[in-house]
Scaffold this active site. Structure first.
Site, short mmCIF file in Angstrom:
data_model
loop_
_atom_site.label_atom_id
_atom_site.label_comp_id
_atom_site.label_asym_id
_atom_site.label_seq_id
_atom_site.Cartn_x
_atom_site.Cartn_y
_atom_site.Cartn_z
N GLY A 224 0.78 -1.23 0.00
CA GLY A 224 0.00 0.00 0.00
C GLY A 224 0.81 1.27 0.00
O GLY A 224 0.25 2.37 0.18
N GLU A 265 4.18 -6.72 1.08
CA GLU A 265 3.64 -7.12 -0.22
C GLU A 265 3.47 -5.91 -1.14
O GLU A 265 2.35 -5.58 -1.55
CB GLU A 265 2.30 -7.83 -0.05
CG GLU A 265 2.38 -9.13 0.71
CD GLU A 265 1.01 -9.73 0.96
OE1 GLU A 265 0.00 -9.13 0.53
OE2 GLU A 265 0.93 -10.79 1.60
N PRO A 266 4.54 -5.22 -1.50
CA PRO A 266 4.40 -4.08 -2.40
C PRO A 266 4.09 -4.52 -3.82
O PRO A 266 4.58 -5.54 -4.29
CB PRO A 266 5.78 -3.43 -2.32
CG PRO A 266 6.71 -4.58 -2.08
CD PRO A 266 5.94 -5.52 -1.17
N GLY A 267 3.25 -3.78 -4.49
CA GLY A 267 3.00 -4.00 -5.91
C GLY A 267 3.32 -2.73 -6.66
O GLY A 267 4.35 -2.60 -7.32
N CYS A 334 -15.35 3.28 -27.60
CA CYS A 334 -16.70 3.81 -27.71
C CYS A 334 -17.38 3.78 -26.34
O CYS A 334 -18.27 2.97 -26.08
CB CYS A 334 -17.50 3.01 -28.74
SG CYS A 334 -19.10 3.77 -29.10
#
Length: 407
Positions: A224, A265-267, A334
């Site tokens: 986070g 848990e870094p992303g 679209c």
């Protein structure tokens, strides 16, 4: 920070000539540097980084992250397989499912992957099937509202993720009933968390719950960390977070009576700033109220602006010294497909190359074939050289799995 024209000495414009647009570009050096930054920030504790694979799951990116010394967290059995193809061993992978079938859980266990149990029914099934023979982790919902957007806040009381901390007695009852071998506790409160206090609040929930488990090996604080999106934007001070959380963690370990590992848990933190989406201006038009730049991409390639109201900086690579004009930059899908609203850019002409920044996380990994559009290629800059790591889709890819009937 000036807008880059080169990545590791490679001209961004030359990549458009070689690979076409739209094009995802990743800076391998930046990804490695982000891993090293976290490792340095938490150097005072036994740290394990478990990269959130869902952020960007190309096998070659996973290889870069493994080479930098980080493990992985997977949220599907397919992600588990991708991680293993990238060279990860089962012990380096955590599997954190959400509402999957038990068949998938069994498949992961059969592969030697640790399961993060995120519901009481799953604990029951797991206990009935394996008893205490398989080590596992438990995901706890700490009832903490955190993060920059409700859609990416995962630790509040209304969230589907994890087992409510208020149900800790039921958790302990299931552990005792099946003699479950619980070796870790996990929380993840959300994304875009700025300061150490949120991590400490979550940590306090973990610390208190952990005293009820005698055989833990790690506590997982989730991820986070916020990255900067806008000019002069703030980002998480990971050095401060590392110092404060590390001190609190070590104090807990003294009370617990044994040194545990701290997992993260870094992303987005590892890959967001390393990624760019290179696009071309197809249309420039003026209405009575706004000027529009239509580009050769859209929410099918980068859904974050429409899904999360996410802000992505972008700039005109082809005309970096032009007069400033306010544009709405829109995609070719679209639907209402706005990438940037009322954004001041150097004047744009048809054919100009625009660069969308912070496109490494949840860009290609959330891409689709909406409007029957093709997904773009991905290029990794590694050791100063551009490497094609996923080819551009063609029409055959689009229809490959369709069964065409005769009428």
């Amino acid at each position: 920070m000036p807008n880059p024209t080169h990545i590791q000495g490679v001209s961004i414009a030359s990549l458009a000539d070689e690979f076409g647009t739209p094009l995802y570009i990743y800076d391998g050096e930046k990804i490695t540097a982000q891993v090293k930054t976290l490792q340095a920030a938490f150097a005072a504790v036994p740290l394990k980084i478990k990269y959130a694979t869902k952020a960007l799951s190309n096998i070659n990116i996973l290889k870069v992250i493994r080479k930098a010394g980080a493990g992985v967290d997977a949220v599907s059995i397919e992600e588990v397989r991708l991680c293993m193809m990238a060279g990860y061993t089962p012990s380096e992978i955590m599997y954190t499912p959400s509402g999957v079938s038990f068949d998938e859980i069994q498949e992961a266990v059969g592969m030697g992957i640790m399961i993060n149990l995120d519901s009481l029914p799953l604990m029951e099934q797991f206990g009935q099937t394996y008893g205490g023979s398989i080590p596992a982790c438990i995901r706890i919902n700490p009832h903490i509202m955190a993060g920059g957007n409700i859609k990416i806040s995962t630790g509040h009381s209304e969230s589907k993720f994890g087992i409510s901390i208020e149900q800790l007695p039921l958790i302990l009852e299931a552990v005792a009933k099946y003699k479950l071998q619980i070796v870790g506790l996990h929380i993840h409160t959300g994304s875009d968390i700025l300061d150490a206090e949120v991590f400490l609040r979550g940590g306090n929930v973990l610390f208190e719950a952990a005293m009820q488990f005698s055989n833990l090996k790690f506590l997982d604080f989730g991820g986070g960390f916020k990255v900067a999106y806008k000019p002069n934007d703030v980002s998480t001070d990971v050095i401060e977070v590392g110092r404060k959380v590390g001190e609190a963690f070590q104090e807990f370990c003294k009370k617990y009576g044994r040194q545990l590992e701290l997992w993260l848990e870094p992303g987005k933190f590892l890959v967001s700033e390393a990624g760019y989406l290179l696009v071309k201006a197809n249309v420039v038009k003026q209405s009575p109220t706004a000027a529009f730049v239509g580009v050769d991409t859209g929410l099918n390639h980068l859904i974050r602006p429409m899904m999360y109201d996410a802000y992505h900086s972008l700039y005109n690579l082809s005309n970096p010294e032009g007069k400033k004009v306010k544009y709405n930059v829109v995609g070719y899908i679209c639907e209402t497909d706005t990438i940037a609203s009322h954004r001041e850019l150097d004047e744009v002409k048809i054919g100009d190359l625009l660069v969308i920044k912070n496109a490494g996380a949840y860009g290609y990994s959330m891409a689709s074939n909406y409007n029957s559009r093709l997904r773009p290629p991905e290029v990794l800059i590694w050791d100063g050289k551009p490497q094609l790591i996923r080819k551009r889709e063609d029409f055959e890819d689009l229809i490959r799995n369709q069964q065409i009937l005769e009428f």
